[in-house]
Design an enzyme around this catalytic site. Structure first.
Site, PDB file in Angstrom:
ATOM      1  N   ASP A  38      -2.314   5.657  -3.130  1.00 27.38           N
ATOM      2  CA  ASP A  38      -2.759   6.608  -2.098  1.00 27.38           C
ATOM      3  C   ASP A  38      -1.609   7.512  -1.675  1.00 27.38           C
ATOM      4  O   ASP A  38      -1.828   8.489  -0.946  1.00 27.38           O
ATOM      5  CB  ASP A  38      -3.287   5.859  -0.869  1.00 27.38           C
ATOM      6  N   TRP A  51       0.856  -1.185   0.000  1.00 28.61           N
ATOM      7  CA  TRP A  51       0.000   0.000   0.000  1.00 28.61           C
ATOM      8  C   TRP A  51       0.899   1.244   0.000  1.00 28.61           C
ATOM      9  O   TRP A  51       1.886   1.312   0.739  1.00 28.61           O
ATOM     10  CB  TRP A  51      -0.905  -0.007   1.248  1.00 28.61           C
ATOM     11  N   TRP A  62     -14.479   3.606  -8.587  1.00 27.04           N
ATOM     12  CA  TRP A  62     -14.829   2.274  -8.061  1.00 27.04           C
ATOM     13  C   TRP A  62     -13.671   1.787  -7.206  1.00 27.04           C
ATOM     14  O   TRP A  62     -12.635   1.417  -7.727  1.00 27.04           O
ATOM     15  CB  TRP A  62     -15.069   1.331  -9.232  1.00 27.04           C
ATOM     16  N   ASP A  63     -13.886   1.767  -5.894  1.00 27.02           N
ATOM     17  CA  ASP A  63     -12.793   1.444  -4.973  1.00 27.02           C
ATOM     18  C   ASP A  63     -12.887   0.002  -4.479  1.00 27.02           C
ATOM     19  O   ASP A  63     -13.936  -0.662  -4.621  1.00 27.02           O
ATOM     20  CB  ASP A  63     -12.843   2.426  -3.790  1.00 27.02           C
ATOM     21  N   CYS A  76      -9.873   1.797  -8.575  1.00 28.15           N
ATOM     22  CA  CYS A  76      -9.095   2.184  -7.406  1.00 28.15           C
ATOM     23  C   CYS A  76      -9.051   0.965  -6.494  1.00 28.15           C
ATOM     24  O   CYS A  76      -9.962   0.135  -6.514  1.00 28.15           O
ATOM     25  CB  CYS A  76      -9.789   3.349  -6.706  1.00 28.15           C
ATOM     26  N   ASN A  99     -11.030  -1.769  -1.024  1.00 24.63           N
ATOM     27  CA  ASN A  99     -10.052  -1.420   0.006  1.00 24.63           C
ATOM     28  C   ASN A  99      -9.588  -2.547   0.916  1.00 24.63           C
ATOM     29  O   ASN A  99      -9.131  -2.286   2.030  1.00 24.63           O
ATOM     30  CB  ASN A  99     -10.621  -0.291   0.870  1.00 24.63           C
ATOM     31  N   ASP A 159     -15.985  11.821  -2.856  1.00 22.53           N
ATOM     32  CA  ASP A 159     -15.373  10.554  -2.462  1.00 22.53           C
ATOM     33  C   ASP A 159     -16.180   9.890  -1.354  1.00 22.53           C
ATOM     34  O   ASP A 159     -17.365  10.188  -1.151  1.00 22.53           O
ATOM     35  CB  ASP A 159     -13.899  10.812  -2.077  1.00 22.53           C
TER      36      ASP A 159
HETATM   37  C1  GLA Z   1      -9.051   4.444  -0.683  1.00 25.23           C
HETATM   38  C2  GLA Z   1      -8.748   5.261  -1.920  1.00 25.23           C
HETATM   39  C3  GLA Z   1      -8.758   6.721  -1.573  1.00 25.23           C
HETATM   40  C4  GLA Z   1     -10.098   7.092  -0.989  1.00 25.23           C
HETATM   41  C5  GLA Z   1     -10.400   6.223   0.202  1.00 25.23           C
HETATM   42  C6  GLA Z   1     -11.812   6.455   0.708  1.00 25.23           C
HETATM   43  O1  GLA Z   1      -8.025   4.491   0.225  1.00 25.23           O
HETATM   44  O2  GLA Z   1      -7.541   4.881  -2.480  1.00 25.23           O
HETATM   45  O3  GLA Z   1      -8.480   7.495  -2.709  1.00 25.23           O
HETATM   46  O4  GLA Z   1     -11.087   6.955  -1.968  1.00 25.23           O
HETATM   47  O5  GLA Z   1     -10.270   4.847  -0.109  1.00 25.23           O
HETATM   48  O6  GLA Z   1     -12.127   5.644   1.767  1.00 25.23           O
END
Ligand code: GLA
Length: 723
Positions: free
Chosen positions: A543, A194, A472-473, A521, A475, A361
């Site tokens: 990020d 990350w 579209w994330d 994303c 995580n 966001d």
């Molecule tokens: C991830 C994305 C960020 C943002 C956060 C929001 O970390 O990479 O750009 O959108 O989520 O929770």
């Protein structure tokens, strides 16, 4: 004709832009590899088959001669029949044995490359399909090969077929085998984490297996699904380079094996760790595509081959060459802490800057005031966003700007209405505590009803609101790999079924909203792979938005992926990830080597900042076409030096930009020559910053001497054009 079959020698020649791939069908009906590299005439190549070997080499099944699989370079390595290299395929027959012996039964040459049902792949023209079958157990394989007249790549994949009347278990189902002559290679990989994605690592090839993988059900930031096989000492501009880029987003492996025959055999595809696929009678299994590049002009040549191939044949055609939104994203500006008034003020503050899109966001939906709740509840939080989404969208539109919205469709928070109604939608083993990551769980995309929920929830928001852009994330990665939707004997299909589920929802959301521009994303760039690019023409690269660290991340990412695919933002200083302060101009110059935008609280802009941003966006727009469609030449590698220089040259070689960056300022050590690359030596270029015309030859042979301002993290940019 790019695919030729010479019937006398039973040799196939596949000719791409500057490449040839050749193999023949030997007297035992085994497809034996002959050559992959720079374009060659269709000479007879039989003399290169050496057939060395010694007493421990076994024969072909049932033939007590001196020939055995282990001495050949088959187009597909198989298990249990005397070839001890990494098999491309391993099955388990109904009786329990794991033997198969696929031999040539015929071929087709298709004028148009067929798509892979349910999986993204390159489009393209002429395609060879080589049919192989085992004479005894009804197992068969079709090997696909596509070459291109506009890119130095060959696309390969395999469809495994069970033509028997009983099931067979696929224990390994890789996408290809390719033998390269010799072992004098280095392996290039893109490792990371990350906020540290796609850094370059080179290790010497050796006897045995060099392998990379992901077991995360995601292509991952740890190791991108790419392996370079470089002739030892290859540089950016010299040496033979082979690239292997897998069009896949779930657990994978790629391997290069130095075998005692003196060759290096490369293979890989879907990870066979935690994988077994039950293939019923009459069923087939399609592997993801591997895109194999060749360059005789070093790593840079390989990168340009991938950039052309992916821009021309893989990335969403609606958007790949269109100008990108020049956006302001509120994430680093507000995180979860915003109101309608705050967002409207951010929008007001970009007036006159040339920024044309506002992206809202994380935090607009459900009870999402922090990252512990709300995922899965794709309903606007009107308590937070007074007047709902529509009021904000209308306001953004009234300013002449477009509106973008963040989703994380694959996730579910424990504290969500979705979880309260359907706890079973989350991936996990009943009765066993699950792993959290960022306080959230993942939805089980292998189940149709879960996918339907996601598609319906996201599409409802997109259909009810005039939205032009979606981020579209994704995580976290999968843990607790188990699906309530699969019987026990199919649980090891989970990782691949996750990928198929992901592609299904991407298809149904992206295709249902053709007017929307989608950005990918994954907690930064943790799922930056060719398959995702098929749906999302650009992906948030990392990020880590610190300009200094971005030089390395963007340099590494460009090894495979074009600048147009990298989303890069100008953020605030001190930088939120590193605490470093870099000049505003530098941040813009680095972020403008991609699909650009801003990510900060613009209400803190001074008039001077606003004027600077306006100039930056104007400059960016003036060379956006070049960035999106030009050829990239990497000149200074920031992972190896104090400098980062990259040039982008238009296809007709009439316009170019060169960006030079110096990390640390130093006294008495400042003279740096940067030799331009990629120009036409015979053309004359007006260099705007020097107000002077110079030949391409001088610019490339002698170069330029950027006059960096005093201080750290400084840039100098040149614009060149033939007038
Ligand atoms: C991830 C994305 C960020 C943002 C956060 C929001 O970390 O990479 O750009 O959108 O989520 O929770």
């Amino acid at each position: 004709m790019s695919i030729t079959f010479v019937s006398e020698s039973r040799t196939f020649y596949l000719d791409g832009k500057n490449i040839t791939y050749a193999f023949f069908i030997d007297p035992h009906d085994i497809p034996e590899h002959l050559y992959f590299g720079a374009r060659i005439p269709h000479d007879d190549l039989m003399h290169i088959r050496a057939y060395g070997g010694g007493t421990f080499d076994s024969t072909l099944p049932g033939e007590d001669t001196h020939v055995g699989y282990g001495l050949l370079a088959p187009e597909i390595v198989q298990y249990g029949i005397g070839d001890y290299r990494e098999p491309c395929v391993q099955i388990q027959n109904a009786g329990g044995d794991r033997i198969c012996d696929l031999r040539f039964t015929g071929f087709d040459i298709l004028p148009q490359k067929p798509a892979i049902p349910g999986m993204p792949s390159m489009d393209g023209g002429e395609t060879l399909v080589l049919h192989l079958a085992d004479a005894l157990n009804g197992f068969a394989a079709d090997l696909y090969y596509t070459v291109y007249d506009d890119a130095d790549v060959i696309a390969r994949r395999i469809v495994y077929r069970n033509e028997a009347s009983v099931p067979v278990a696929l224990r390994r189902a890789y996408s290809f085998t390719l033998s390269l002559p010799g072992q004098d290679y280095e392996i290039l990989t893109l490792y990371g984490a990350w906020a540290k994605e796609r850094h370059m690592e080179r290790i010497p090839m050796h006897h045995g297996v060099v392998s990379i993988d992901s077991k995360r059900c995601s292509s991952s930031a740890s190791l991108n699904p790419f392996m370079g096989v470089l002739s030892t000492g290859a540089t950016e501009t010299t040496g033979e380079v082979f690239g292997f880029s897998l069009v896949y987003s779930s657990s994978y492996t790629l391997k290069a094996e130095g075998y005692h025959t003196g060759e290096t055999t490369v293979t890989g595809g879907i990870h066979d760790f935690d994988f077994t696929w039950q293939l019923g009678a009459g069923e087939s299994f399609a592997t993801p595509e591997i895109v194999i590049a060749y360059s005789s002009e070093g790593i840079g040549g390989m990168s340009r081959a991938y950039h052309d191939a992916y821009r021309n044949h893989l990335i969403n055609k609606r958007y790949v060459n269109t100008n990108r939104p020049l956006l302001i994203n509120n994430w680093e500006g507000t995180y979860f802490n915003f109101s309608y008034e705050k967002l409207a003020a951010i929008v007001d503050a970009v007036e006159g800057t040339g920024i044309d899109t506002f992206v809202l966001d994380d935090g607009w939906f459900g009870k999402r005031d922090n990252d512990r709740s709300g995922l899965g509840d794709w309903i606007v939080n009107e308590n937070k966003l007074d007047g709902g989404l529509r009021r904000l969208i209308d306001y953004v539109h009234s300013k002449g700007m477009k509106f973008g919205l963040w989703f994380e469709p694959e996730m579910i928070s424990e504290d969500s209405d979705l979880y309260r109604a359907h706890p079973d939608y989350a991936i996990g083993v009943p009765g066993r505590p699950r792993c959290y990551c960022r306080h959230q769980y993942m939805l089980d995309l292998t189940r149709a009803e879960v996918r339907d929920y996601i598609v319906n929830a996201v599409n409802t928001i997109l259909h009810e609101n005039p939205i032009e852009y979606v981020k579209w994330d994704y995580n976290r990665n999968v843990t607790d790999n188990f699906s309530l939707g699969l019987p026990a004997e199919r649980q090891m299909e989970f990782a691949h079924r996750y990928a198929l589920g992901l592609y299904d929802i991407c298809e149904r959301i992206v295709e249902a909203n053709p007017q929307i521009f989608f950005e990918g994303c994954s907690g930064g760039g943790a799922r930056f792979d060719p398959a995702m690019l098929h749906y999302f023409p650009q992906i948030w690269t990392s990020d880590d938005s610190d300009a200094e660290e971005r030089t390395m991340i963007q340099y590494g990412t460009s090894i495979v992926y074009p600048l147009s695919s990298m989303a890069c933002h100008v953020s605030i200083c001190p930088n939120h990830q590193t605490g470093r302060t870099t000049p505003f101009a530098t941040r813009a110059d680095i972020a403008h080597l991609g699909a650009t935008g801003y990510e900060l609280d613009t209400t803190t802009f001074t008039d001077e900042d606003r004027a600077a941003a306006a100039k930056q966006t104007e400059e960016y727009r003036a060379c956006q076409n070049l960035i999106l469609q030009g050829d990239l030449y990497r000149i200074d590698n920031p992972m190896e030096s104090n400098f980062f220089s990259e040039a982008v040259v238009s296809k007709d070689k009439n316009t170019a930009i060169l960006l030079c960056y110096r990390r640390m300022g130093s006294v008495n050590n400042d003279v740096k020559r940067v030799r331009m690359a990629g120009l036409d030596p015979a053309k004359r270029y007006y260099v705007r910053e020097l107000d002077k015309e110079l030949s391409g030859a001088v610019l490339m042979q002698i170069g330029l001497v950027p006059r960096f301002a005093r201080g750290d993290f400084m840039t100098v940019k040149y614009h060149m054009e033939v007038r």
